[in-house]
Design a protein around this motif. Structure first.
Motif, mmCIF file in Angstrom:
data_model
loop_
_atom_site.group_PDB
_atom_site.id
_atom_site.type_symbol
_atom_site.label_atom_id
_atom_site.label_comp_id
_atom_site.label_asym_id
_atom_site.label_seq_id
_atom_site.Cartn_x
_atom_site.Cartn_y
_atom_site.Cartn_z
ATOM 1 N N LEU A 60 16.037 21.018 -11.217
ATOM 2 C CA LEU A 60 14.729 21.647 -11.047
ATOM 3 C C LEU A 60 14.523 22.270 -9.669
ATOM 4 C CD1 LEU A 60 12.508 19.088 -12.996
ATOM 5 C CD2 LEU A 60 13.544 21.218 -13.815
ATOM 6 N N GLN A 61 15.636 22.652 -9.028
ATOM 7 C CA GLN A 61 15.511 23.498 -7.833
ATOM 8 C C GLN A 61 16.778 24.338 -7.668
ATOM 9 O OE1 GLN A 61 14.731 23.843 -3.083
ATOM 10 N NE2 GLN A 61 14.660 21.787 -3.908
ATOM 11 N N LEU A 62 16.661 25.616 -8.029
ATOM 12 C CA LEU A 62 17.765 26.563 -7.930
ATOM 13 C C LEU A 62 17.227 27.879 -7.367
ATOM 14 C CD1 LEU A 62 19.139 25.896 -11.500
ATOM 15 C CD2 LEU A 62 20.386 25.322 -9.412
ATOM 16 N N HIS A 63 18.077 28.593 -6.622
ATOM 17 C CA HIS A 63 17.657 29.833 -5.970
ATOM 18 C C HIS A 63 18.589 30.986 -6.327
ATOM 19 C CE1 HIS A 63 14.744 27.746 -3.348
ATOM 20 N NE2 HIS A 63 15.592 26.743 -3.498
ATOM 21 N N SER A 64 18.011 32.175 -6.440
ATOM 22 C CA SER A 64 18.760 33.368 -6.816
ATOM 23 C C SER A 64 18.595 34.451 -5.760
ATOM 24 C CB SER A 64 18.255 33.889 -8.171
ATOM 25 O OG SER A 64 17.019 34.571 -8.017
ATOM 26 N N THR A 65 19.125 35.635 -6.066
ATOM 27 C CA THR A 65 18.987 36.762 -5.151
ATOM 28 C C THR A 65 17.552 37.252 -5.036
ATOM 29 O OG1 THR A 65 19.623 38.197 -7.008
ATOM 30 C CG2 THR A 65 21.352 37.625 -5.411
ATOM 31 N N ALA A 66 16.635 36.729 -5.869
ATOM 32 C CA ALA A 66 15.228 37.084 -5.712
ATOM 33 C C ALA A 66 14.653 36.481 -4.426
ATOM 34 C CB ALA A 66 14.409 36.632 -6.915
ATOM 35 N N SER A 67 15.376 35.522 -3.831
ATOM 36 C CA SER A 67 15.042 35.093 -2.461
ATOM 37 C C SER A 67 16.338 35.049 -1.675
ATOM 38 C CB SER A 67 14.262 33.776 -2.439
ATOM 39 O OG SER A 67 15.008 32.689 -2.956
ATOM 40 N N ASP A 68 16.845 33.873 -1.365
ATOM 41 C CA ASP A 68 18.015 33.803 -0.487
ATOM 42 C C ASP A 68 19.244 33.196 -1.148
ATOM 43 O OD1 ASP A 68 16.868 31.312 -0.662
ATOM 44 O OD2 ASP A 68 17.096 30.824 1.456
ATOM 45 N N GLY A 69 19.297 33.219 -2.490
ATOM 46 C CA GLY A 69 20.486 32.748 -3.179
ATOM 47 C C GLY A 69 21.544 33.832 -3.273
ATOM 48 N N ASP A 87 23.534 34.318 -6.120
ATOM 49 C CA ASP A 87 23.733 34.760 -7.502
ATOM 50 C C ASP A 87 22.468 35.404 -8.052
ATOM 51 O OD1 ASP A 87 26.233 33.493 -7.351
ATOM 52 O OD2 ASP A 87 25.402 31.600 -8.096
ATOM 53 N N ASP A 88 22.628 36.509 -8.782
ATOM 54 C CA ASP A 88 21.455 37.068 -9.436
ATOM 55 C C ASP A 88 21.006 36.107 -10.540
ATOM 56 O OD1 ASP A 88 22.412 38.045 -12.234
ATOM 57 O OD2 ASP A 88 23.928 38.818 -10.859
ATOM 58 N N PRO A 89 19.764 36.224 -11.003
ATOM 59 C CA PRO A 89 19.241 35.223 -11.950
ATOM 60 C C PRO A 89 20.090 35.037 -13.200
ATOM 61 C CG PRO A 89 17.440 36.525 -11.065
ATOM 62 C CD PRO A 89 18.695 37.157 -10.560
ATOM 63 N N ALA A 90 20.563 36.118 -13.804
ATOM 64 C CA ALA A 90 21.355 35.987 -15.028
ATOM 65 C C ALA A 90 22.688 35.304 -14.759
ATOM 66 C CB ALA A 90 21.582 37.364 -15.650
ATOM 67 N N THR A 91 23.317 35.652 -13.647
ATOM 68 C CA THR A 91 24.584 35.010 -13.278
ATOM 69 C C THR A 91 24.380 33.526 -13.014
ATOM 70 O OG1 THR A 91 25.419 37.069 -12.331
ATOM 71 C CG2 THR A 91 26.493 35.033 -11.621
ATOM 72 N N LEU A 92 23.279 33.201 -12.363
ATOM 73 C CA LEU A 92 22.965 31.804 -12.078
ATOM 74 C C LEU A 92 22.799 31.005 -13.368
ATOM 75 C CD1 LEU A 92 22.094 29.443 -10.271
ATOM 76 C CD2 LEU A 92 19.802 30.442 -10.213
ATOM 77 N N VAL A 93 22.071 31.553 -14.329
ATOM 78 C CA VAL A 93 21.866 30.851 -15.599
ATOM 79 C C VAL A 93 23.192 30.691 -16.334
ATOM 80 C CG1 VAL A 93 20.715 30.927 -17.842
ATOM 81 C CG2 VAL A 93 19.470 31.608 -15.783
ATOM 82 N N ALA A 94 24.033 31.719 -16.292
ATOM 83 C CA ALA A 94 25.341 31.629 -16.946
ATOM 84 C C ALA A 94 26.192 30.530 -16.322
ATOM 85 C CB ALA A 94 26.061 32.977 -16.852
ATOM 86 N N LEU A 95 26.145 30.406 -15.002
ATOM 87 C CA LEU A 95 26.873 29.336 -14.326
ATOM 88 C C LEU A 95 26.357 27.979 -14.788
ATOM 89 C CD1 LEU A 95 28.742 28.128 -12.150
ATOM 90 C CD2 LEU A 95 26.914 28.563 -10.484
ATOM 91 N N CYS A 96 25.038 27.832 -14.859
ATOM 92 C CA CYS A 96 24.457 26.568 -15.299
ATOM 93 C C CYS A 96 24.874 26.245 -16.739
ATOM 94 C CB CYS A 96 22.936 26.629 -15.186
ATOM 95 S SG CYS A 96 22.334 26.687 -13.472
ATOM 96 N N SER A 104 19.221 20.376 -7.083
ATOM 97 C CA SER A 104 20.367 20.555 -6.193
ATOM 98 C C SER A 104 20.061 21.433 -5.000
ATOM 99 C CB SER A 104 21.532 21.181 -6.975
ATOM 100 O OG SER A 104 21.194 22.507 -7.387
ATOM 101 N N ASP A 105 19.022 22.279 -5.094
ATOM 102 C CA ASP A 105 18.743 23.282 -4.061
ATOM 103 C C ASP A 105 19.922 24.256 -3.940
ATOM 104 O OD1 ASP A 105 17.247 24.600 -2.174
ATOM 105 O OD2 ASP A 105 17.436 23.085 -0.612
ATOM 106 N N TYR A 106 20.517 24.569 -5.066
ATOM 107 C CA TYR A 106 21.673 25.471 -5.094
ATOM 108 C C TYR A 106 21.280 26.872 -4.638
ATOM 109 C CZ TYR A 106 25.391 28.390 -7.078
ATOM 110 O OH TYR A 106 26.400 29.315 -7.262
ATOM 111 N N HIS A 107 22.076 27.420 -3.706
ATOM 112 C CA HIS A 107 21.911 28.794 -3.236
ATOM 113 C C HIS A 107 23.187 29.615 -3.410
ATOM 114 C CE1 HIS A 107 18.346 27.130 -1.236
ATOM 115 N NE2 HIS A 107 17.999 28.342 -0.852
ATOM 116 N N GLY A 108 24.228 29.018 -3.965
ATOM 117 C CA GLY A 108 25.503 29.718 -4.050
ATOM 118 C C GLY A 108 26.284 29.604 -2.757
ATOM 119 N N ALA A 109 27.062 30.651 -2.453
ATOM 120 C CA ALA A 109 27.973 30.614 -1.307
ATOM 121 C C ALA A 109 27.268 30.440 0.032
ATOM 122 C CB ALA A 109 28.820 31.887 -1.283
#
Length: 308
Positions: A11-20, A22-31, A270-275
């Protein structure tokens, strides 16, 4: 990533819409690849990626909870320093919410421009337009650090090095600039409630400048806070970086007891932001399925979030 997630709910993930990263679709695919069943997209002061995440979730069988992570105004006299509030299950098209976030984002952009200018005053090559282009949504310090690293390879060894020298709150060459507009903690809680969501204190053990986090939790509970993010990868984040697993378990146990003491909801992420935050994977921290069912039942989240 080949390994499966430890928790099916994050219940805590971040995308390119802020400072992650992965773009949102890529993030969901990874999940989905990792076996997650429920996630929350909680970009900083932004819901701009939620629709794309929900659409990807529909295709891939992942339930996407609309969310946002509010940054709030520092109030040292009340021991409110760097406090972040997660708004989970919000109606992300709510006009009051989106209007307020537009103001927050505008202030954030202006702040980051002035922060870049301050960094430039130290002789660092970091064009404002490149930082804003890199952000794609809400600019953050990580975007500044990425551009600074790329354009000054002989001066910095990593994004972390840029933070250590200039962007961290305790950097020897400070670049911090106060925002012209920011929400008070209580305003973030009220805005979440007005948009139909629940307000959760993010990573309560990761506020090194707060003197007494238990007292802060007590005051926020009285002000309408709904929950605590109890499970979190503290060993890979500020305040407790590098601690052992037993210390992380002790922190989680402490905040679990605190949540029960104040009748607060229990969440985890997880507060996942990617790389940009190495070592963290979706589902590394979160909720078990039983914990999710308890949370969803208490919040009335019986139908898909996207239909709310």
């Amino acid at each position: 990533m080949n390994s499966m997630a430890i928790y099916p709910v994050d219940l805590q993930l971040h995308s390119t819409a802020s400072d992650g990263a992965d773009d949102p679709a890529t993030l969901v695919a990874l999940c989905a690849d990792l076996g997650l069943r429920v996630i929350a997209l909680t970009d900083h002061d932004s819901v701009l990626g939620v629709d794309a995440a929900i659409e990807a979730g529909r295709r891939l069988g992942v339930r996407v909870t609309p969310g946002v992570e509010f940054s709030t105004r520092n109030e040292p006299e009340r021991d409110y320093l760097d406090i972040n509030i997660l708004g989970l299950g919000v109606r992300h098209h709510d006009p009051t919410l989106t209007s307020m976030l537009e103001q927050v984002i505008a202030s954030r952009i202006e702040q980051k421009i002035r922060q870049v200018e301050r960094l430039q005053s130290y002789g660092v090559d970091v064009p404002v337009e490149e930082v804003l282009a890199r952000a794609q949504g809400v600019p953050g310090r990580v975007h500044i650090a990425q551009v600074a690293l790329e354009r000054n390879p002989g001066r910095f060894t990593s994004v972390a090095d840029v933070f250590a020298q200039f962007l961290a709150s305790d950097a020897p060459n400070p670049t911090y600039v106060e925002r012209a507009f920011s929400l008070r903690v209580e305003e973030a809680i009220e805005l979440t409630h007005a948009a139909g969501g629940v307000a959760v204190l993010a990573h309560p053990g990761a506020y090194p400048r707060v003197r007494n986090i238990d007292a802060v939790v007590r005051r926020l509970a009285a002000a309408g806070l709904d929950g605590l993010e109890v499970r979190y990868p503290y060993a890979l984040n500020r305040g407790h970086y590098g601690v052992d697993a037993s210390t992380v378990r002790a922190l989680s146990a402490h905040f679990h007891r605190l949540a029960e003491e104040h009748n607060l909801l229990i969440t985890g992420g997880s507060d996942y932001h990617g790389a940009v935050k190495p070592g963290i994977a979706p589902g590394m921290a979160g909720l078990t399925w039983e914990e999710w069912e308890t949370l969803a039942g208490r919040c009335g989240w019986t139908e898909p979030m996207s239909s709310r």
